[in-house]
Design an enzyme around this catalytic site. Sequence first.
Site, short mmCIF file in Angstrom:
data_model
loop_
_atom_site.label_atom_id
_atom_site.label_comp_id
_atom_site.label_asym_id
_atom_site.label_seq_id
_atom_site.Cartn_x
_atom_site.Cartn_y
_atom_site.Cartn_z
N LYS A 1 -8.25 1.15 1.18
CA LYS A 1 -8.14 0.89 2.54
C LYS A 1 -6.82 1.26 3.09
O LYS A 1 -5.87 1.30 2.65
CB LYS A 1 -8.27 -0.66 2.61
CG LYS A 1 -8.21 -1.38 3.80
CD LYS A 1 -8.86 -2.64 3.82
CE LYS A 1 -9.12 -3.20 5.24
NZ LYS A 1 -9.89 -2.33 6.29
N GLY B 1 -0.55 -0.23 -1.82
CA GLY B 1 -0.74 0.93 -2.52
C GLY B 1 -1.42 2.16 -1.90
O GLY B 1 -0.91 3.23 -2.06
N CYS B 2 -2.22 1.95 -1.19
CA CYS B 2 -2.78 3.47 -0.53
C CYS B 2 -1.77 3.92 0.59
O CYS B 2 -1.76 4.92 0.52
CB CYS B 2 -4.02 2.57 0.56
SG CYS B 2 -5.36 1.91 -0.55
N THR B 3 -1.00 3.06 1.15
CA THR B 3 0.09 3.49 1.93
C THR B 3 0.95 4.36 0.97
O THR B 3 1.46 5.48 1.31
CB THR B 3 0.93 2.37 2.76
OG1 THR B 3 -0.14 1.78 3.51
CG2 THR B 3 2.21 3.13 3.62
N ALA C 1 -0.65 7.74 0.02
CA ALA C 1 -0.88 8.55 0.99
C ALA C 1 0.65 9.35 1.58
O ALA C 1 0.67 10.59 1.83
CB ALA C 1 -1.45 7.77 2.35
#
Length: 160
Positions: free
Chosen positions: A40, A45-47, A50
């Site tokens: 998401k 974690g995704c930030t 990325a």
Amino acid sequence: MTELTVGMKAPDFCLPDSDEQLICLAEQRGIYVVVYFYPKDNSSGCTHEARAFSDAIETFARDNTPVYGISPDSIASHRRFSEKQHLTVNLLSDPTLQAIEAYGVWKQKKMYGREYMGVERSTFIIDPEGMIAHIWRKVKVKGHVDEVLARLEELRAQGR
């Protein structure tokens, strides 16, 4: 569905990026490609993931290796996420789960005792012939981009 393994043909996909340009894996033949799946936009974690890929994007580009992050989020969500976090990695939108299911990363998950379906953080290296050269499942973000770069270097050294 059979789980993907190293040596199998990578499932093709055509997905829009945050600029609404269609990116098709089949058009990337002849070069290595890194495809990572994440749950998401804007989650912690995704930030971090990325940002890590964005921080290394010039290193990938020097070796002519595109990196694509794929999640079920919309094009607009990807655009906002990229702008807010100053991302340079190319994010692809897969709301119909075309690639997510083809790569076997749509999994049952559990958080705080609640079960739900979601994306298992995973990364795939696709070789110049369109075959899967390496797979990471249940990725831990810290140090992951360095692992991907090291594996790409090994694959190139082996002439694969």
